[in-house]
Design a protein around this motif. Structure first.
Motif, PDB file in Angstrom:
ATOM      1  N   ALA A   1       0.838  -1.207   0.000  1.00 51.58           N
ATOM      2  CA  ALA A   1       0.000   0.000   0.000  1.00 51.58           C
ATOM      3  C   ALA A   1       0.871   1.253   0.000  1.00 51.58           C
ATOM      4  CB  ALA A   1      -0.920  -0.011   1.218  1.00 51.58           C
ATOM      5  N   TRP A   2       1.963   1.226   0.755  1.00 53.45           N
ATOM      6  CA  TRP A   2       2.877   2.372   0.768  1.00 53.45           C
ATOM      7  C   TRP A   2       3.524   2.557  -0.603  1.00 53.45           C
ATOM      8  CZ3 TRP A   2       8.572   2.584   2.341  1.00 53.45           C
ATOM      9  CH2 TRP A   2       9.002   3.904   2.448  1.00 53.45           C
TER      10      TRP A   2
ATOM     11  N   SER B   1       0.994   4.029  -2.930  1.00 51.29           N
ATOM     12  CA  SER B   1       0.753   5.435  -2.591  1.00 51.29           C
ATOM     13  C   SER B   1       1.858   6.316  -3.149  1.00 51.29           C
ATOM     14  CB  SER B   1       0.675   5.606  -1.071  1.00 51.29           C
ATOM     15  OG  SER B   1      -0.416   4.912  -0.540  1.00 51.29           O
TER      16      SER B   1
ATOM     17  N   ASN C   1       1.307   6.578  -6.859  1.00 48.70           N
ATOM     18  CA  ASN C   1       0.168   7.454  -7.159  1.00 48.70           C
ATOM     19  C   ASN C   1       0.492   8.918  -6.895  1.00 48.70           C
ATOM     20  OD1 ASN C   1      -1.307   5.196  -7.846  1.00 48.70           O
ATOM     21  ND2 ASN C   1      -2.333   5.019  -5.871  1.00 48.70           N
ATOM     22  N   ASP C   2       1.481   9.171  -6.013  1.00 49.65           N
ATOM     23  CA  ASP C   2       1.912  10.553  -5.737  1.00 49.65           C
ATOM     24  C   ASP C   2       2.958  11.041  -6.732  1.00 49.65           C
ATOM     25  OD1 ASP C   2       0.204  10.744  -3.620  1.00 49.65           O
ATOM     26  OD2 ASP C   2       1.704  10.213  -2.103  1.00 49.65           O
TER      27      ASP C   2
ATOM     28  N   VAL D   1       0.415   5.038   5.296  1.00 51.68           N
ATOM     29  CA  VAL D   1      -0.801   4.902   4.479  1.00 51.68           C
ATOM     30  C   VAL D   1      -2.022   5.138   5.372  1.00 51.68           C
ATOM     31  CG1 VAL D   1      -1.989   3.484   2.777  1.00 51.68           C
ATOM     32  CG2 VAL D   1       0.410   3.048   3.277  1.00 51.68           C
TER      33      VAL D   1
ATOM     34  N   VAL E   1      -5.800   1.225  -1.275  1.00 48.95           N
ATOM     35  CA  VAL E   1      -4.963   1.963  -2.222  1.00 48.95           C
ATOM     36  C   VAL E   1      -5.059   1.265  -3.572  1.00 48.95           C
ATOM     37  CG1 VAL E   1      -2.656   2.829  -2.725  1.00 48.95           C
ATOM     38  CG2 VAL E   1      -3.397   2.598  -0.347  1.00 48.95           C
TER      39      VAL E   1
END
Length: 323
Positions: free
Chosen positions: A74-75, A78, A81-82, A135, A140
């Motif tokens: 998930a991290w 993320s 996605n950033d 997160v 995510v």
């Protein structure tokens, strides 16, 4: 008489019988969509089972894999996605799981905390740290181009074979080669069979325990990537689920002795097939989550009883107290 039985063969026969019975009795069991779902679930369970097998063969256990897997992936997603490049986010996730594995190994090998308690505490810590600092959201999603190589890790096909199965096969093959032919793999068998004798013969037991838990964490990351790319998302609440018991069930049911030093990757594959078919069948029968948990608990207890009969605990196991 029980010593002459092969648990692996018994489980394989039961798995085949269950598959045939579900195919006849359950409408939709043989549907391509259901079989694809079964294969994906089995593959993820199997990859985690390979990691758990390495822990148990070395006379340990890792209850933190179900936190390491979703939080690290998930991290990573993320970060992607950033706007972070995928390769850099993957390196960050890899560094995260290596640190988790090192901490697990140090707590068990040098602080001498029993593996079950050290990894249980680490699992809670990883989930809390991840939700607080890495997160904050639960789900995510996998962004970017769905035709990319990364997305195909969990949802693609090669010559008609779903890629999760191929990843499972590759992880199982590498783990088998590691345990069978490499010196560190043989050390893990030696540590699991008799820790005191392993130390006397010069095996670096403490560093090897750290290596062992680093490998398990990396395998958890691979399983998480397969799950995320198969489902297009990863949910951090998975860390709170009872899936870790399914993973232990796969390993014990397949025939890897809890007393350590016995079994191999083939046992994981056999156990994975049976549990995958069983879970899928219970889902189609629309059994409630509670009933499924009861049935799985009964099977796990039965597997442990059989394991105790086939692989009686010795004095070293009792003194070690890890599991």
């Amino acid at each position: 008489m029980l010593r002459g039985l092969s648990q692996e063969r018994i489980v394989l026969v039961i798995a085949v019988a269950l598959f045939v019975a579900f195919s006849v009795a359950l409408p939709g069991f043989l549907d391509p969509g259901n079989l694809l779902s079964l294969v994906q679930n089995v593959s993820i369970l199997g990859i985690l089972g390979v990691g758990m097998a390495i822990a148990i063969i070395g006379r340990g256990i890792d209850l933190s894999v179900l936190s390491t897997m979703p939080i690290s992936v998930a991290w990573m997603l993320s970060l992607v996605n950033d706007g972070l490049p995928l390769w850099l986010a993957l390196l960050c996730a890899l560094a995260f799981v290596i640190v988790v594995g090192i901490i697990n190994g140090v707590l068990i090998a040098y602080v001498e905390i029993p593996a079950i308690f050290a990894t249980l505490a680490m699992g809670i810590a990883i989930y809390g740290f991840g939700k607080a600092y890495l997160v904050p959201i639960e789900a995510v999603y996998v962004g970017g181009d769905r035709s990319s190589w990364f997305y195909s890790i969990g949802s693609g096909r090669v010559l008609g074979v779903p890629t999760p199965v191929i990843v499972f096969a590759l992880v199982a093959l590498v783990a088998w080669l590691f345990l069978r032919y490499l010196k560190p793999g043989r050390f893990i068998y030696g540590m699991g069979d008799n820790p005191a004798a392993a130390r006397i013969t010069g095996i670096p037991v403490r560093p090897m325990i750290v290596v062992q838990y680093v490998l398990i964490s990396i395998i958890a990351l691979i399983a998480g990537i397969v799950m995320a790319t198969a489902l297009s998302q990863i949910n951090t609440r998975l860390a709170l689920s009872t899936m870790v018991y399914d993973v232990i069930l796969v390993v014990v049911l397949g025939g890897i002795g809890l007393s350590g030093g016995k079994g191999g990757i083939r046992n994981v594959i056999v156990g994975t097939i049976l549990i995958g078919i069983l879970l899928n069948g219970m889902t189609i029968m629309n059994l409630t989550y509670t009933v499924q948990s009861i049935l799985k608990s009964v099977i796990l207890l039965a597997a442990i009883v059989v394991d105790t009969l086939l692989n009686p605990r010795d004095e070293q196991t009792a003194q070690h107290g890890d599991i």
